[in-house]
Design a protein around this motif. Structure first.
Motif, PDB file in Angstrom:
ATOM      1  N   GLU A  95       0.884  -1.194  -0.089  1.00  0.00           N
ATOM      2  CA  GLU A  95       0.090  -0.014   0.054  1.00  0.00           C
ATOM      3  C   GLU A  95       0.830   1.215  -0.180  1.00  0.00           C
ATOM      4  N   LEU A  96       2.000   1.071   0.719  1.00  0.00           N
ATOM      5  CA  LEU A  96       2.840   2.193   0.873  1.00  0.00           C
ATOM      6  C   LEU A  96       3.686   2.498  -0.440  1.00  0.00           C
ATOM      7  N   ASP A  97       4.044   1.170  -1.110  1.00  0.00           N
ATOM      8  CA  ASP A  97       4.382   1.341  -2.257  1.00  0.00           C
ATOM      9  C   ASP A  97       3.751   2.185  -3.420  1.00  0.00           C
ATOM     10  N   ALA A  98       2.497   1.845  -3.364  1.00  0.00           N
ATOM     11  CA  ALA A  98       1.521   2.294  -4.275  1.00  0.00           C
ATOM     12  C   ALA A  98       1.457   3.767  -4.057  1.00  0.00           C
ATOM     13  N   GLN A  99       1.289   4.218  -2.852  1.00  0.00           N
ATOM     14  CA  GLN A  99       1.016   5.521  -2.291  1.00  0.00           C
ATOM     15  C   GLN A  99       2.425   6.403  -2.935  1.00  0.00           C
ATOM     16  N   PHE A 100       3.465   5.880  -2.739  1.00  0.00           N
ATOM     17  CA  PHE A 100       5.065   6.530  -3.156  1.00  0.00           C
ATOM     18  C   PHE A 100       4.941   6.723  -4.514  1.00  0.00           C
ATOM     19  N   ALA A 101       4.580   5.524  -5.541  1.00  0.00           N
ATOM     20  CA  ALA A 101       4.696   5.631  -6.901  1.00  0.00           C
ATOM     21  C   ALA A 101       3.463   6.685  -7.421  1.00  0.00           C
ATOM     22  N   LYS A 102       2.493   6.755  -6.778  1.00  0.00           N
ATOM     23  CA  LYS A 102       1.535   7.811  -7.131  1.00  0.00           C
ATOM     24  C   LYS A 102       1.870   9.340  -6.867  1.00  0.00           C
ATOM     25  N   GLU A 103       2.221   9.430  -5.816  1.00  0.00           N
ATOM     26  CA  GLU A 103       2.834  10.853  -5.443  1.00  0.00           C
ATOM     27  C   GLU A 103       3.995  11.163  -6.330  1.00  0.00           C
ATOM     28  N   ALA A 104       4.974  10.331  -6.355  1.00  0.00           N
ATOM     29  CA  ALA A 104       6.106  10.664  -7.369  1.00  0.00           C
ATOM     30  C   ALA A 104       5.792  11.045  -8.835  1.00  0.00           C
ATOM     31  N   GLY A 105       5.060  10.258  -9.147  1.00  0.00           N
ATOM     32  CA  GLY A 105       4.192  10.396 -10.554  1.00  0.00           C
ATOM     33  C   GLY A 105       3.698  11.891 -10.486  1.00  0.00           C
ATOM     34  N   GLU A 106       2.902  12.334  -9.744  1.00  0.00           N
ATOM     35  CA  GLU A 106       2.487  13.619  -9.752  1.00  0.00           C
ATOM     36  C   GLU A 106       3.513  14.616  -9.454  1.00  0.00           C
ATOM     37  N   ALA A 107       4.669  14.449  -8.922  1.00  0.00           N
ATOM     38  CA  ALA A 107       5.824  15.197  -8.676  1.00  0.00           C
ATOM     39  C   ALA A 107       6.620  15.266  -9.897  1.00  0.00           C
ATOM     40  N   GLY A 108       6.263  14.696 -10.843  1.00  0.00           N
ATOM     41  CA  GLY A 108       6.989  14.693 -12.107  1.00  0.00           C
ATOM     42  C   GLY A 108       8.153  13.598 -12.108  1.00  0.00           C
ATOM     43  N   PHE A 109       8.169  12.475 -11.424  1.00  0.00           N
ATOM     44  CA  PHE A 109       9.014  11.075 -11.475  1.00  0.00           C
ATOM     45  C   PHE A 109       8.241  10.099 -11.749  1.00  0.00           C
ATOM     46  N   SER A 110       8.059   9.785 -13.266  1.00  0.00           N
ATOM     47  CA  SER A 110       7.191   9.021 -13.762  1.00  0.00           C
ATOM     48  C   SER A 110       7.797   7.450 -13.912  1.00  0.00           C
ATOM     49  N   ASN A 111       6.990   6.518 -14.142  1.00  0.00           N
ATOM     50  CA  ASN A 111       7.241   5.026 -14.274  1.00  0.00           C
ATOM     51  C   ASN A 111       8.088   4.444 -13.193  1.00  0.00           C
ATOM     52  N   LEU A 112       7.938   4.696 -11.904  1.00  0.00           N
ATOM     53  CA  LEU A 112       8.533   4.344 -10.807  1.00  0.00           C
ATOM     54  C   LEU A 112       7.911   2.898 -10.290  1.00  0.00           C
TER      55      LEU A 112
END
Length: 363
Positions: free
Chosen positions: A309-326
């Motif tokens: 769940e935390l992995d998914a949250q990190f990937a989502k927030e990272a994408g929103e911040a301009g770090f895509s496809n993590l």
């Protein structure tokens, strides 16, 4: 929506160097005064012939490919090579050895079983492919027609940091995800193949570097397009090649050669980028890497938190911040940051800082 370019950490298709994109953009409508785009050119034209030869020459210089090796620009990705390699090379003894250190090496092994006896030289499946077997753990059949391994495992985040010693058994290597990231002694290999969409060019061209004496022994019923001899004879022009991808590959080679200072210099940059992320992971209280440190990939850094769940949250927030496809591959979950040649050091440092901020909020 983003008004500027973001940091694309995709495992492939991956980001391309900005100077390469800019040069391709400048020539999109009119390449070198020809009045047409490279995408519109006949592959038989003198204009494309110059592009083709320049790309081939640059690649030979960059990798210091010996003259007894042919450089081919094919199609079908690395997956087609899973079939072409055994179809063309296994006939000498009917046997081949495979190192199974990840998803794609396993797929290559499974495909090769259709054409002869395939022997497992080693496997890291016992620890979910989190390490690379040492030289002494390799069981090399001296009667094998070739020994196959995948140099870098994009899904699991491991990389071979040594070249297997196989005696007189020709080495075949899938270098799709770390080719051009460091110098390679091509003379140690019988055949190298790589899909372009990670470190070389857009998806669509597959580079094959083949010692010529290994070609020409495919069975008579081999489809003409799957016979290396066909493509050597016609210099990769038996059918229409992926012209645009070959052109961009030439631009990438030019960038590496003229702007980055060659593969030795590129290796140092890649080592620095990987160190930034791994050093942070080793100190982090939230993120962790499960890969054996000595076998960590410089191209694909895999990591995770304590929960999916935390992995998914990190990937989502990272994408929103301009770090895509993590987001990590579905086979392993977690996260994956691909640090191919085109990823700038600034992008890796920015990701590290974002991870540190995320960690402060969740510890």
């Amino acid at each position: 929506m983003f008004n500027e370019r973001i940091y694309n950490f995709s495992a492939g298709p991956s980001m391309l160097p900005l100077p390469v994109l800019q040069e391709a953009q400048r020539s999109m409508l009119n390449w070198n005064g020809s009045g047409m785009s490279v995408m519109e050119m006949s592959h038989r034209s003198s204009a494309f012939a110059s592009i083709f030869q320049d790309t081939k020459d640059r690649l030979r210089r960059l990798m210091q490919v010996p003259e007894e090796y042919e450089i081919l620009f094919l199609q079908g990705g690395a997956t087609t090579q899973f079939s072409m390699v055994p179809m063309n090379l296994m006939g000498r003894t009917g046997k081949a050895s495979y190192a199974l250190t990840g998803n794609f090496s396993t797929k290559a092994y499974e495909e090769a079983q259709k054409f002869g006896q395939c022997l497992v030289a080693c496997s890291s499946a016992d620890k979910n492919h989190t390490y690379i077997p040492a030289q002494e753990a390799l069981s090399v059949d001296r009667d094998a027609s070739y020994f196959h391994y995948c140099a870098n495992n994009t899904i699991y985040g491991t990389e071979w940091h040594y070249v297997p010693e196989t005696g007189n058994v020709p080495l075949v290597c899938d270098m799709s995800s770390n080719i051009l990231s460091k110098p390679v002694d091509v003379s140690k290999y019988g055949l190298i193949y790589a899909g372009a969409q990670k470190n070389m060019a857009p998806a669509g061209v597959t580079v094959v570097i083949l010692r010529r004496d290994l070609a020409g022994s495919a069975p008579e019923n081999t489809p003409v397009m799957l016979d290396y001899a066909t493509h050597i004879k016609k210099d990769s022009m038996y059918n229409t090649p992926p012209c645009w991808c070959i052109y961009v590959l030439g631009l990438v080679a030019k960038w590496l050669e003229e702007e980055m200072g060659g593969l030795g210099a590129m290796e140092k940059v890649n080592a620095e980028k990987a160190a930034v992320l791994y050093e942070y992971l080793d100190e982090s209280r939230l993120f962790r890497s499960s890969v054996v440190p000595a076998d960590r990939s410089r191209m694909n850094v895999t990591f995770r938190t304590e929960s999916a769940e935390l992995d998914a949250q990190f990937a989502k927030e990272a994408g929103e911040a301009g770090f895509s496809n993590l987001k990590g591959h579905r086979l392993v979950g977690g996260m994956r940051a691909s640090l191919y040649n085109a990823m700038p050091l600034a992008g890796v440092k920015a990701l590290r800082n974002f991870m540190a901020d995320f960690e402060k909020e969740h510890i």
